[in-house]
Structure formats: C-alpha cells, structure tokens
Design an enzyme around this catalytic site. Structure first.
Site, PDB file in Angstrom:
ATOM      1  N   ARG A  35       0.767  -1.213  -0.081  1.00 23.64           N
ATOM      2  CA  ARG A  35       0.036  -0.214  -0.141  1.00 23.64           C
ATOM      3  C   ARG A  35       1.005   1.238  -0.020  1.00 23.64           C
ATOM      4  NH1 ARG A  35      -3.476  -3.064   3.492  1.00 23.64           N
ATOM      5  NH2 ARG A  35      -5.328  -3.692   2.355  1.00 23.64           N
ATOM      6  N   LYS A  48       6.937  23.208 -14.310  1.00 26.32           N
ATOM      7  CA  LYS A  48       6.024  22.047 -13.926  1.00 26.32           C
ATOM      8  C   LYS A  48       5.458  21.889 -12.612  1.00 26.32           C
ATOM      9  CE  LYS A  48       5.385  17.175 -14.568  1.00 26.32           C
ATOM     10  NZ  LYS A  48       5.755  16.098 -15.308  1.00 26.32           N
ATOM     11  N   GLU A  67      -4.892  16.915 -11.732  1.00 25.14           N
ATOM     12  CA  GLU A  67      -5.296  17.238 -13.121  1.00 25.14           C
ATOM     13  C   GLU A  67      -6.690  17.401 -13.302  1.00 25.14           C
ATOM     14  OE1 GLU A  67      -3.344  15.777 -17.238  1.00 25.14           O
ATOM     15  OE2 GLU A  67      -3.639  14.292 -16.035  1.00 25.14           O
ATOM     16  N   ARG A  75      -3.496  21.890 -14.537  1.00 29.75           N
ATOM     17  CA  ARG A  75      -2.520  20.869 -14.761  1.00 29.75           C
ATOM     18  C   ARG A  75      -2.630  20.354 -16.354  1.00 29.75           C
ATOM     19  NH1 ARG A  75       0.229  16.213 -11.184  1.00 29.75           N
ATOM     20  NH2 ARG A  75       1.510  15.349 -12.788  1.00 29.75           N
ATOM     21  N   ASN A 128      -0.375  19.166 -20.923  1.00 31.35           N
ATOM     22  CA  ASN A 128      -0.595  18.300 -22.152  1.00 31.35           C
ATOM     23  C   ASN A 128      -0.537  18.827 -23.332  1.00 31.35           C
ATOM     24  OD1 ASN A 128      -1.377  16.182 -20.172  1.00 31.35           O
ATOM     25  ND2 ASN A 128      -3.568  17.107 -20.057  1.00 31.35           N
TER      26      ASN A 128
END
Length: 350
Positions: A108, A212, A222, A226, A230
């Site tokens: 996890r 960034k 996103e 964000r 792309n």
C-alpha cells in the site's frame, strides 16, 4: 506530500541526505539494463548504497508493463521489503514511471526517490507525481498519483545520452517554455542543441522543472490547470502510439514536438496564437526533430488513437491550446476537419 526537488551539485551528499530523510529499514535500487551499464557506476560506490540490492528490468518503453512491474514487486518481497523500506529509481522516464507505481502500490505504498538519468525524465516523468505502466496497447493506462520523497536532478548523467535522447527531453522543456513566458520561450528556441552548454542547460532544467512544479502544486490531480502540461500531447501521443503500432517507434519527445506543431496550428486558428511565434517554434522543431512521415491515408487512424486519450471529455477529443505564450486555454475541442487541417500543416506547412 510535496516532493523535494534538488538541483544537485554534490550527488553523493544530496542522495545521502535524501535517504536519511526517509529513515528506511531497507533500501533497494531499480534500474533497467541500459541504466545499469551506463549510470549505475556513478553512484554504486556511495557508502549509503553499500547494502542496497540492485533490481534490474529490461529497458525501453516496450517493457513498461505488467511483467516488469511484477518483477519489481517480487524482488521487493523476496528481499524482505516492508512498509518502511525505500526504492531508489535510477533511470529514464520508464524507470521513474514504473518504479514509482511499484513503490506506490507495494504494501500500500513505500517511499521512493527518483534519480532521473535522461533529460526527458528530469523535466517531465520524474517530477509531478504521475506513475504508471502501459496496458492493453495504451500508454500509461494504469497508474497512480504519488510523489517521490525526493527527486535529484544532476547533469552528471547527461553525458550518457545520445543526441536523440537529449533532444527528446528538450521537447518537454520547449513545452514548458510555451506555457511559461516569452523570455523563457525565447531562450529555449535560441539554445544551440547541436553544441550543448551543460552549465546553461542545468540552469534551464531548474527553470523548466519550476514551471511544472508550480502547475502541479496548483492542481495535483489534473482537474484543471495541470492540463496545461498536456500541450502537444493529445496529437503527440497519437503519433507515438501510431509509430509503435506500425513498428517504427519514435522517442516520446519527438512525438511531443510533432504534436506541438499540430496543436500550435490549432491554437493559431482557434484562439489566435501569433503566427510569427508559430513559425519560429515550428522552424526550431523541424531543424532539430525532422519529420515523422505520415500520409493523409493515416489521418483516420491517428484520430482514432486520439479518441483513447485519458484527457477526453464526454467523448470529445480534448486539447490544451495557447492564445499566446503563457496564455493557456484548457478543455478545447476541435472537429475532425480541423484536426486533419492541423495534420496537413504538420506535413506541408512551415
């Protein structure tokens, strides 16, 4: 958790400090066979890594898959890793993506540190918390959002890169410049890529990563801004998938560069991106990246690849466009005809 991005001048000292902050009970290093041959020797003698097993998986994006992921999980399990262990990812974007995913899911989630060894990984894959593998023929189809504890950026590794891989990474720097400001963009398109000044490049890498980081900090999962990151990627990923499917694979950054030409054309047509900046950027890309040959007979297949993009909304292909340098317009769409015009521009225009 915010990741600690270190522009490293003293790699051994910085890595030792990064490991100490994780307080791991056991330490592991992940590399691919290429990184093992070209980069491992740069850190293998550090005392802090003396007892760290090296996990080696096959290189290239073709192996960013379930089989390699299972190899890493098994090596961690067989090596007695616990939830308090730490994985160091030494390599390019394939290693930081896959290693980050392995670490984020093993028991996890265990701590991991990224040491990107390619320019592409330094300015893109290793920073921002996206991890993942390719699945069912699609890039990065399965993954998590999970930050590395630290990312160490050192141009000491860049002398291991060939010209094409250096240029591949630089395409992401060009994208960051386009969403940043005119000064950064001008510096980026006037840099002499054929004769790299490494000290200047390290300064530019720091600047690029800061762009960034600022975007990611504002929108870690996103949902909104964000998506600026792309730019060039909707059509770029289609070029990349098409090329791989047809047995003529191209490097990620080259695909992004070709995608930038198309998406800056859409930006000019739809939201007024200045034509002089379109021409200057396209000239730079064509000088250093050449062209990936496609014909109009391939357009429908390229558009089909675009329909698989994870950013799409309500069945419509989603683009990030620019009104100008730094003037970001997310969640834009285009008709099939407009996309085909952009592909025409890529093939024929300047």
């Amino acid at each position: 958790m915010k990741q600690d991005v270190i522009i490293s001048q003293h790699l051994e000292q910085d890595l030792t400090g990064a490991i100490e902050r994780c307080t791991p009970d056991k330490l592991f290093v992940l590399a691919d066979d290429t990184t093992q041959a070209t980069c491992w020797h740069k850190i293998s003698a550090f005392p802090v890594l003396e007892n760290a097993p090296l996990i080696v998986i096959p290189s290239t994006d073709l192996h960013k898959n379930m089989d390699a992921l299972a190899m890493v999980w098994k090596a961690l399990s067989d090596g007695g890793a616990t939830r308090h262990s730490c994985l160091i990812n030494l390599g390019g974007g394939m290693i930081t993506d896959l290693g980050g995913f392995a670490a984020s899911t093993f028991k996890r989630g265990i701590s991991f540190i990224n040491i990107p060894t390619t320019l592409l990984a330094m300015v893109d894959a290793a920073v921002g918390g996206k991890t993942g593998i390719n699945f069912n023929g699609l890039k990065n189809e399965v993954g998590t959002f999970c930050n590395a504890r630290s990312v160490l950026l050192s141009t000491a590794f860049l002398d291991t890169l060939d010209e094409k891989n250096l240029r591949s990474g630089y395409a992401e720097m060009l994208k960051h410049a386009l969403i940043s400001n005119e000064e950064v963009w001008a510096t980026t398109i006037n840099y002499a890529l054929e004769q790299p000044d490494w000290q200047e490049l390290q300064r530019m890498v720091g600047e690029s990563v800061a762009v960034k980081e600022a975007v990611v900090a504002e929108d870690p999962h996103e949902r909104g801004i964000r998506k600026a990151l792309n730019l060039g990627h909707t059509i770029g990923h289609a070029f990349e998938s098409f090329a791989m499917h047809h047995g003529r694979p191209i490097l990620h950054g080259y695909a992004v560069a070709y995608g930038l030409i198309c998406e800056l054309y859409l930006s000019a047509v739809q939201v007024g991106f200045p034509l002089d900046k379109l021409r200057q950027t396209c000239r730079f890309i064509k000088q250093y990246y050449g062209r990936f040959e496609v014909t109009c007979d391939h357009y429908d297949e390229l558009i089909e690849w675009m329909t698989h993009d994870k950013k799409n909304l309500s069945g419509q292909i989603n683009f990030t466009l620019l009104g100008d340098i730094g003037d970001i317009r997310i969640n834009q769409t285009a008709t099939t005809e407009q996309i085909k015009n952009a592909l025409d521009f890529y093939r024929e225009g300047e």
